[in-house]
Design a protein around this motif. Structure first.
Motif, mmCIF file in Angstrom:
data_model
loop_
_atom_site.group_PDB
_atom_site.id
_atom_site.type_symbol
_atom_site.label_atom_id
_atom_site.label_comp_id
_atom_site.label_asym_id
_atom_site.label_seq_id
_atom_site.Cartn_x
_atom_site.Cartn_y
_atom_site.Cartn_z
ATOM 1 N N LEU A 97 0.838 -1.198 0.000
ATOM 2 C CA LEU A 97 0.000 0.000 0.000
ATOM 3 C C LEU A 97 0.874 1.249 0.000
ATOM 4 O O LEU A 97 0.639 2.186 -0.766
ATOM 5 C CB LEU A 97 -0.914 0.007 1.232
ATOM 6 N N GLY A 98 1.908 1.236 0.847
ATOM 7 C CA GLY A 98 2.781 2.403 0.941
ATOM 8 C C GLY A 98 3.550 2.673 -0.337
ATOM 9 O O GLY A 98 3.988 3.799 -0.587
ATOM 10 N N ALA A 99 3.705 1.651 -1.160
ATOM 11 C CA ALA A 99 4.483 1.807 -2.383
ATOM 12 C C ALA A 99 3.682 2.469 -3.499
ATOM 13 O O ALA A 99 4.233 2.833 -4.532
ATOM 14 C CB ALA A 99 5.003 0.452 -2.852
ATOM 15 N N THR A 100 2.380 2.612 -3.315
ATOM 16 C CA THR A 100 1.578 3.260 -4.363
ATOM 17 C C THR A 100 1.485 4.754 -4.100
ATOM 18 O O THR A 100 1.666 5.213 -2.964
ATOM 19 C CB THR A 100 0.144 2.692 -4.386
ATOM 20 N N ALA A 101 1.186 5.487 -5.137
ATOM 21 C CA ALA A 101 1.170 6.946 -5.038
ATOM 22 C C ALA A 101 0.112 7.419 -4.042
ATOM 23 O O ALA A 101 0.347 8.335 -3.263
ATOM 24 C CB ALA A 101 0.908 7.557 -6.416
ATOM 25 N N ARG A 102 -1.048 6.764 -4.045
ATOM 26 C CA ARG A 102 -2.131 7.225 -3.182
ATOM 27 C C ARG A 102 -2.203 6.465 -1.873
ATOM 28 O O ARG A 102 -3.155 6.618 -1.107
ATOM 29 C CB ARG A 102 -3.454 7.121 -3.934
ATOM 30 N N HIS A 103 -1.231 5.600 -1.654
ATOM 31 C CA HIS A 103 -1.238 4.775 -0.429
ATOM 32 C C HIS A 103 -2.511 3.962 -0.315
ATOM 33 O O HIS A 103 -3.042 3.768 0.778
ATOM 34 C CB HIS A 103 -1.059 5.637 0.831
ATOM 35 N N GLY A 104 -3.000 3.500 -1.456
ATOM 36 C CA GLY A 104 -4.225 2.711 -1.445
ATOM 37 C C GLY A 104 -4.296 1.776 -2.640
ATOM 38 O O GLY A 104 -3.687 2.035 -3.678
ATOM 39 N N LEU A 105 -5.020 0.692 -2.463
ATOM 40 C CA LEU A 105 -5.185 -0.304 -3.524
ATOM 41 C C LEU A 105 -6.496 -1.043 -3.316
ATOM 42 O O LEU A 105 -6.950 -1.210 -2.187
ATOM 43 C CB LEU A 105 -4.056 -1.344 -3.462
ATOM 44 N N ARG A 106 -7.064 -1.521 -4.412
ATOM 45 C CA ARG A 106 -8.202 -2.430 -4.293
ATOM 46 C C ARG A 106 -7.760 -3.704 -3.609
ATOM 47 O O ARG A 106 -6.623 -4.158 -3.805
ATOM 48 C CB ARG A 106 -8.713 -2.810 -5.677
ATOM 49 N N LEU A 107 -8.653 -4.320 -2.901
ATOM 50 C CA LEU A 107 -8.306 -5.557 -2.216
ATOM 51 C C LEU A 107 -7.861 -6.639 -3.193
ATOM 52 O O LEU A 107 -6.904 -7.367 -2.929
ATOM 53 C CB LEU A 107 -9.491 -6.044 -1.378
ATOM 54 N N SER A 108 -8.536 -6.727 -4.317
ATOM 55 C CA SER A 108 -8.143 -7.775 -5.263
ATOM 56 C C SER A 108 -6.753 -7.513 -5.836
ATOM 57 O O SER A 108 -5.969 -8.438 -6.020
ATOM 58 C CB SER A 108 -9.174 -7.884 -6.385
ATOM 59 N N ALA A 109 -6.421 -6.248 -6.073
ATOM 60 C CA ALA A 109 -5.082 -5.923 -6.581
ATOM 61 C C ALA A 109 -4.033 -6.216 -5.516
ATOM 62 O O ALA A 109 -2.961 -6.752 -5.806
ATOM 63 C CB ALA A 109 -5.025 -4.449 -6.993
ATOM 64 N N LEU A 110 -4.376 -5.879 -4.292
ATOM 65 C CA LEU A 110 -3.455 -6.143 -3.195
ATOM 66 C C LEU A 110 -3.218 -7.642 -3.039
ATOM 67 O O LEU A 110 -2.085 -8.099 -2.854
ATOM 68 C CB LEU A 110 -4.033 -5.553 -1.903
ATOM 69 N N ALA A 111 -4.292 -8.396 -3.138
ATOM 70 C CA ALA A 111 -4.164 -9.848 -3.005
ATOM 71 C C ALA A 111 -3.236 -10.403 -4.074
ATOM 72 O O ALA A 111 -2.353 -11.218 -3.795
ATOM 73 C CB ALA A 111 -5.540 -10.514 -3.097
ATOM 74 N N SER A 112 -3.423 -9.956 -5.288
ATOM 75 C CA SER A 112 -2.595 -10.513 -6.353
ATOM 76 C C SER A 112 -1.139 -10.091 -6.185
ATOM 77 O O SER A 112 -0.222 -10.861 -6.418
ATOM 78 C CB SER A 112 -3.174 -10.141 -7.708
ATOM 79 N N ARG A 113 -0.895 -8.871 -5.730
ATOM 80 C CA ARG A 113 0.494 -8.451 -5.524
ATOM 81 C C ARG A 113 1.155 -9.197 -4.376
ATOM 82 O O ARG A 113 2.358 -9.433 -4.379
ATOM 83 C CB ARG A 113 0.558 -6.947 -5.244
ATOM 84 N N CYS A 114 0.366 -9.517 -3.368
ATOM 85 C CA CYS A 114 0.946 -10.222 -2.220
ATOM 86 C C CYS A 114 1.011 -11.736 -2.454
ATOM 87 O O CYS A 114 1.612 -12.452 -1.657
ATOM 88 C CB CYS A 114 0.130 -9.953 -0.966
ATOM 89 N N GLY A 115 0.372 -12.209 -3.502
ATOM 90 C CA GLY A 115 0.350 -13.650 -3.726
ATOM 91 C C GLY A 115 -0.488 -14.373 -2.690
ATOM 92 O O GLY A 115 -0.195 -15.504 -2.306
ATOM 93 N N LEU A 116 -1.548 -13.721 -2.226
ATOM 94 C CA LEU A 116 -2.442 -14.332 -1.239
ATOM 95 C C LEU A 116 -3.851 -14.352 -1.796
ATOM 96 O O LEU A 116 -4.176 -13.607 -2.722
ATOM 97 C CB LEU A 116 -2.432 -13.520 0.063
ATOM 98 N N SER A 117 -4.685 -15.188 -1.212
ATOM 99 C CA SER A 117 -6.070 -15.237 -1.652
ATOM 100 C C SER A 117 -6.776 -13.949 -1.239
ATOM 101 O O SER A 117 -6.414 -13.309 -0.246
ATOM 102 C CB SER A 117 -6.776 -16.427 -1.023
ATOM 103 N N LEU A 118 -7.773 -13.602 -2.000
ATOM 104 C CA LEU A 118 -8.561 -12.414 -1.674
ATOM 105 C C LEU A 118 -9.172 -12.560 -0.299
ATOM 106 O O LEU A 118 -9.265 -11.601 0.476
ATOM 107 C CB LEU A 118 -9.654 -12.244 -2.733
ATOM 108 N N SER A 119 -9.569 -13.758 0.011
ATOM 109 C CA SER A 119 -10.129 -14.053 1.318
ATOM 110 C C SER A 119 -9.153 -13.697 2.436
ATOM 111 O O SER A 119 -9.502 -13.043 3.423
ATOM 112 C CB SER A 119 -10.475 -15.540 1.350
ATOM 113 N N ARG A 120 -7.923 -14.130 2.278
ATOM 114 C CA ARG A 120 -6.926 -13.844 3.309
ATOM 115 C C ARG A 120 -6.686 -12.350 3.438
ATOM 116 O O ARG A 120 -6.604 -11.810 4.536
ATOM 117 C CB ARG A 120 -5.610 -14.556 2.983
ATOM 118 N N ILE A 121 -6.561 -11.682 2.303
ATOM 119 C CA ILE A 121 -6.310 -10.239 2.326
ATOM 120 C C ILE A 121 -7.452 -9.507 3.017
ATOM 121 O O ILE A 121 -7.223 -8.589 3.808
ATOM 122 C CB ILE A 121 -6.128 -9.706 0.885
ATOM 123 N N SER A 122 -8.662 -9.941 2.750
ATOM 124 C CA SER A 122 -9.805 -9.287 3.383
ATOM 125 C C SER A 122 -9.688 -9.354 4.903
ATOM 126 O O SER A 122 -9.943 -8.395 5.614
ATOM 127 C CB SER A 122 -11.095 -9.956 2.904
#
Lengths: 175, 175
Positions: A67-92
């Motif tokens: 999150l901190g690496a993005t310009a707005r310090h924000g990301l969609r949960l699904s985008a975050l999940a894919s970047r972290c290599g985790l399931s959307l469920s886990r990220i939620s």
DNA sequence: TAAGATTGAACCCTCAATCTTG
DNA sequence: CAAGATTGAGGGTTCAATCTTA
């Protein structure tokens, strides 16, 4: 252990012992087992340290960092999940717990009512920086200090071959 | 990303970006993240395959294999736990499930009434061999096929540095 | 219908507490 | 008391089911 001696054949990485049990040739066993054990050892130590010092798990720190690496310090949960290599469920659920601690907040996305963006709060941004600093020092201590610069480059090159990059993860979404 | 240029200094592995967020120099990031991601990717694939083909988890296969590697096809639970790098608690439950499937049996130890040994049954021994054979082929496919012999040896050497070998694990107990 | 997110169930794992025996 | 093993509680993770909206 009946090791195979034909080192010219690139394919013969394991043998069947006299007792019927398969085993690798020694360097292969040490390379593969070494990967598994090194990963287990290092992540356990780093995870424990991170938990003790900041109450964060390795995955939670990664989420904060992404999150901190993005310009707005924000990301969609699904985008975050894919970047972290985790399931959307886990990220939620990770966001649940970070939100409960006031480190992150969920925001609706005006262009798509289905979506939710996680955004760093001021406290989250500060913790991200502090935790990253100590975590990086830890990785340096337990990992990089035992490697030469040349070996680091070598590992980087080798691991890049396993990068998968399976379509969806590679769509360069805007930040 | 404001990379540091003093490549002579072995210590400078990360920088603080203009925004305050720490980041590694590129090869360092790729080596460390590469280790984490490669491990995640490969173990997920192998675990799924093993589960689908034999109903085994990676840890369960390791337990079966460690038992099969001993002369009597049996080990104390505590010895098995230390060899697998798992908690005794976890091993006890893995043996529960293998025992329920008739792959392993618990036997009392006559020299020490506190101890329990897990022993492979005939079915367990057969499954161990079959599962190992397909698993080894899988590891070959997803891992070794992307590495040269030289790189395998290199990885083996590098990972051996992280071997911990913390006292208790190294006491060469009889098999 | 499909995509984004959430929730419940289930598994893997560890730690702490417990029980039994050296 | 210490060591070997088991059990309960709790966290991390995924999958399948569900709900809402494009």
């Amino acid at each position: 252990m009946a090791a195979s001696d034909h080192t010219t054949a690139t394919k013969a990485c394991y043998d069947v012992g006299r007792d019927g049990l398969v085993s690798w040739s020694q360097p292969h066993a040490e390379a593969w087992m070494g990967l598994l054990e090194t990963h287990k050892r290092l992540t356990r130590e780093l995870d424990a340290e991170l938990e003790a010092e900041h109450g964060l798990t390795l995955s939670a720190l990664e989420a904060l960092t992404r999150l901190g690496a993005t310009a707005r310090h924000g990301l969609r949960l699904s985008a975050l999940a894919s970047r972290c290599g985790l399931s959307l469920s886990r990220i939620s659920r990770i966001i649940d717990s970070l939100e409960a601690r006031g480190l992150v907040e969920r925001r609706a996305v005006d262009t798509d009512a289905r979506a939710v963006e996680a955004h760093l709060t001021e406290a989250g941004w500060e913790l991200a920086r502090r935790a990253q600093a100590t975590h990086f020092a830890s990785v340096q201590r337990v990992f990089f200090e035992r490697l030469s610069e040349h070996e680091v480059a070598l590992l980087a090159e080798i691991f890049s071959r396993f990068d998968g990059c399976e379509a969806t993860a590679c769509e360069g979404e805007a930040e």
